[in-house]
Design an enzyme around this catalytic site. Structure first.
Site, short mmCIF file in Angstrom:
data_model
loop_
_atom_site.label_atom_id
_atom_site.label_comp_id
_atom_site.label_asym_id
_atom_site.label_seq_id
_atom_site.Cartn_x
_atom_site.Cartn_y
_atom_site.Cartn_z
N ARG A 168 -10.47 6.29 3.35
CA ARG A 168 -10.13 4.95 3.84
C ARG A 168 -11.09 4.51 4.93
NH1 ARG A 168 -7.83 4.76 -0.69
NH2 ARG A 168 -5.79 5.74 -0.85
N ASN A 209 -4.98 14.51 4.90
CA ASN A 209 -5.02 15.19 3.61
C ASN A 209 -5.96 16.39 3.75
OD1 ASN A 209 -3.34 13.37 2.07
ND2 ASN A 209 -5.00 11.90 2.27
N LYS A 302 0.88 16.49 7.60
CA LYS A 302 1.42 15.72 6.47
C LYS A 302 1.94 16.76 5.48
CE LYS A 302 0.03 12.55 2.75
NZ LYS A 302 -1.07 11.70 2.22
N GLU A 306 2.57 13.33 -1.41
CA GLU A 306 1.33 13.13 -2.16
C GLU A 306 0.63 14.46 -2.49
OE1 GLU A 306 -0.23 8.75 -1.15
OE2 GLU A 306 -0.66 10.20 0.43
N ARG A 339 4.30 13.71 10.24
CA ARG A 339 4.34 12.39 9.62
C ARG A 339 5.58 12.21 8.75
NH1 ARG A 339 0.22 10.58 6.20
NH2 ARG A 339 -0.15 8.57 7.18
N ARG A 349 10.33 3.52 -3.01
CA ARG A 349 9.71 4.25 -1.91
C ARG A 349 10.24 3.80 -0.55
NH1 ARG A 349 3.26 4.08 -0.52
NH2 ARG A 349 3.07 4.70 -2.70
N LYS A 373 4.99 5.27 9.89
CA LYS A 373 4.19 4.09 9.59
C LYS A 373 4.96 2.83 9.97
CE LYS A 373 1.15 5.74 5.92
NZ LYS A 373 0.57 5.47 4.58
N ASP A 378 3.19 1.02 2.73
CA ASP A 378 1.91 1.68 2.97
C ASP A 378 0.88 0.70 3.52
OD1 ASP A 378 -0.12 3.54 3.08
OD2 ASP A 378 -0.53 3.52 0.93
N GLU A 400 2.80 4.53 13.78
CA GLU A 400 1.49 4.68 13.15
C GLU A 400 1.03 3.35 12.58
OE1 GLU A 400 0.74 8.11 10.51
OE2 GLU A 400 -0.14 6.69 9.10
N GLU A 406 -7.50 -0.74 4.75
CA GLU A 406 -7.35 -0.29 3.37
C GLU A 406 -6.86 -1.40 2.45
OE1 GLU A 406 -4.69 3.05 0.92
OE2 GLU A 406 -4.67 2.98 3.12
N TRP A 550 1.25 -2.25 -10.77
CA TRP A 550 2.30 -1.86 -9.83
C TRP A 550 3.56 -2.73 -10.01
CZ3 TRP A 550 1.10 2.21 -6.55
CH2 TRP A 550 -0.25 2.53 -6.42
#
Length: 688
Positions: A168, A209, A302, A306, A339, A349, A373, A378, A400, A406, A550
């Site tokens: 990102r 990640n 994290k 994911e 997180r 979600r 977040k 997201d 956050e 992004e 989506w």
């Protein structure tokens, strides 16, 4: 900063009408000698004062007993003038990072004092003074007391070590060359200067990640996020040199860690947080880190999201996982930032973070911060505030935010995030009754605000010269969330583009109008989101329009559009406290800018002004394009008033932004028409 932009630390000669007043108080300077932070202060004054004042003030090695007007930076114990000007108990009462700036008369001379209770406070106070000089503010009657609103003001780098890439990241490859550490680059210090100048006091140096993604990538460089390797002893020894650079500016270093590190680094057979061997491994690793880096801040994790490993792999919960790490950090004063970005087991979600973490309130260790977040999805261009804020009073929480863009143009589009952040901070959670805004949270020890970073090797640092404003605004807002967006923007514009009134007014207008334009052409507004292309590769595109990918996020059908998140749908609205929950539950009362986030409505549903939902979506998409064209024209009016490099760069970015905005408009409006069958009343979409 020779081969890259100076950003807002672009010290330029002040105008003549201020020069004498500034020089009179800065003929000499004394900075106390004690700590690494004070050597950074001394270096900054050597850079800034000659550039601002056109003279080279003498820096005293020892406290002067008498001299012409001078600047003193230190504590009351360091110099008689400071002790006589500011009572020691007043200084001692300042929070960590807080400072005082005062204009004083000493021995008949006009002087300036920067004082604080901690060395990092002297760093922040010095940068504040230089900001005043750089923006040409009067200093004759200076009397400033500043303390940070939040104890923790962190940057999360999403750098992928050993690949020089940034997830990102839209400002080029990573500035951090892990393979060459402990060799240091000047750019590391300049980045630390930028962060310290706006009050950031912690950096997580690697991506959240930290392991191989669940899906393969078209780019082999991303097939293994090897951040877990930073816990290897040889990497930690190299890390000490990087930590030493940021330590000079009062910035604590942190690392993202893989929950399975005991297996990946330690060769254990399990990472079960309740296993004694696992606990012993983490304890030994923490001891090793703190032996090398005594001011190490802690771990960012994290987990169970994911494809990342986590406590669920062993039948444990997030409390078990977070507290196991907290236990080994606690003797060293370290903290776990855990997180709350988890999803995958719920159809919607939005509801999962609350459902997962709210029942655990009060069970986390005192040195765990649950990092949440700003919204439930997201980092969308606009989404409602997370329901976790105000819902976990017995747990330290961190907000956050995403500095990098992004979903707001990825460093190509000019999209200013500060108005969005102010909207979030001003949102009343009613956690303690009316008057409980998000910004009033995170004030306890262990809480704070975190920004997902945006810098890279690009000359501009951020991939777009105007995107520097987001990094600046994050730091200033994290220091003082009650500062007005206008004042923060004016600070950045003046320091970055100079004092020309036309330039300042124009850039300010562009910034403040850019966010709503992005919302309009990228979503159509009304609370829609996730209208972008995902792609097959791991690092999703998220730049091009593809609403068909989506459908679960926007709910478009032949009958209508939006997602039912009320009591008859996923129930997300009910996670808020009343009267917020009641407001979102009702179609009539729900704010229009979030209407379709909470409600699935017919295409022909009439809004308050009589416009149908589908017509408003058409109108917003077209309005977003026209606004973007207007912003481009505003920038073009500065031809010849901004240096050629920056002018041309931003102009080219605006050309692409307009082209992309038109593309988004066309794809979205065609999508709305194909599902609704309702043509645009103005003949722009559908049947003539």
């Amino acid at each position: 900063m020779n081969e890259y932009d100076s950003c807002w630390l672009r010290y330029e000669r002040v105008p003549d009408d201020r020069l004498d007043a500034y020089r009179r108080r800065c003929r000499h300077a004394y900075v106390a000698e004690e700590a690494p932070e004070l050597s950074a202060v001394r270096d900054e004054l050597r850079r800034a004062l000659p550039a601002l004042l056109g003279t080279d003030p003498h820096l005293w090695q020892h406290p002067p007993t008498t001299a012409e007007g001078f600047l003193a930076v230190g504590t009351p114990d360091d110099m008689a003038m400071i002790a006589e000007s500011v009572p020691t108990d007043v200084v001692d009462d300042l929070a960590d990072g807080g400072y005082l700036l005062k204009s004083v008369t000493w021995n008949g001379q006009d002087c300036l004092v920067v004082t604080a209770s901690t060395d990092r406070g002297l760093v922040y106070g010095t940068f504040h003074l230089l900001r005043l000089l750089n923006t040409h503010d009067p200093i004759a009657d200076l009397d400033v007391r500043e303390e940070p609103a939040y104890e923790n003001r962190l940057l999360d780098q999403w750098d992928t070590p050993f690949h020089r890439s940034v997830e990102r990241g839209y400002g080029g490859e990573s500035i951090f060359d892990w393979e060459r550490l402990p060799d240091l680059r000047p750019r590391y210090e300049d980045y630390a200067r930028l962060l310290a100048s706006v009050g950031v006091n912690g950096v997580v140096f690697n991506n959240v990640n930290t392991t191989k993604p669940a899906r393969p990538s078209a780019n082999a460089a991303f097939d293994a996020f090897e951040g877990w390797q930073l816990l290897e002893s040889r990497r930690l020894e190299a890390f000490t040199s990087l930590a030493s650079v940021f330590r000079r500016y009062g910035i604590r270093p942190y690392l993202s860690v893989n929950f399975a590190a005991p297996m990946l680094v330690g060769d254990l057979d399990t990472a079960d947080p309740l296993d004694e061997e696992v606990r012993a491994w983490w304890r030994a690793k923490a001891d090793e880190i703190y032996e090398l880096v005594p001011d190490f801040g802690g771990f960012l994790v994290k987990a169970d999201s994911e494809g990342q490993p986590g406590p669920y792999d062993y039948g444990r919960d997030h409390v078990d996982g977070a507290n196991a790490l907290a236990r080994v950090l606690e003797p060293h004063g370290g903290r776990v930032w855990w997180r709350a970005f988890v999803y995958g087991t719920h159809e919607d979600r939005a509801v999962q973070a609350y459902d997962t973490f709210e029942p655990l309130d009060g069970d986390f260790a005192d040195n765990v911060t649950v990092q949440v977040k700003n919204g439930p999805i997201d980092f969308q261009p606009r989404e409602p505030v997370s329901t976790l804020f105000g819902a976990m009073p017995e747990t330290d929480l961190g907000l956050e935010l995403q500095i990098t863009g992004e979903y707001t143009g990825q460093g190509v589009h000019a999209t200013y995030h500060l108005p969005m952040w102010k909207e979030i901070l001003d949102f009343d959670t009613h956690a303690d009754g009316p008057g409980s805004p998000v910004g009033s949270l995170f004030r306890d020890d262990g809480e704070g605000i975190v920004g997902v970073g945006s810098v890279g090797e690009d000359h501009s640092w951020t991939g777009h010269y105007l995107a520097q404003a987001n990094l600046y605004a994050f730091g200033r807002m994290a220091w003082d969330p009650e500062a007005s967006a206008e004042s923060v923007t004016e600070e950045w514009v003046h320091q970055t583009f100079g004092a020309d009134e036309q330039v300042g007014d124009t850039v300010t207008r562009i910034l403040h109008d850019s966010w709503e334009a992005c919302i309009d052409y990228e979503t159509g507004g009304l609370g829609l989101m996730h209208m972008m292309h995902n792609g097959e590769e791991y690092l999703e595109n998220h730049y091009d329009p593809a609403p068909e990918e989506w459908p679960g996020y926007h709910g478009a059908t032949e009958e209508g559009i939006g997602v039912n998140r009320t009591s008859t749908g996923s129930g997300y609205a009910g996670q808020y406290r009343d009267p917020v929950a009641q407001r979102y539950e009702s179609v009539a009362d729900c704010p229009e800018d979030l209407l379709l986030f909470f409600h699935h409505l017919p295409w022909t549903h009439e809004l308050d002004d009589g416009t149908t939902v589908v017509q408003r979506l058409y109108d917003n998409c077209f309005a977003g394009v026209e606004e973007t064209k207007r912003l481009r024209a505003e920038w073009q009016s500065l031809d010849g008033k901004v240096d050629e490099r920056r002018f041309r760069h931003v102009a080219e970015r605006f050309d692409e932004q307009v082209a992309q905005a038109e593309r988004w408009r066309d794809v979205l409006t065609d999508y709305f028409y194909n599902h609704s069958g309702v043509p645009d009343e103005q003949g722009r979409v559908g049947d003539d």
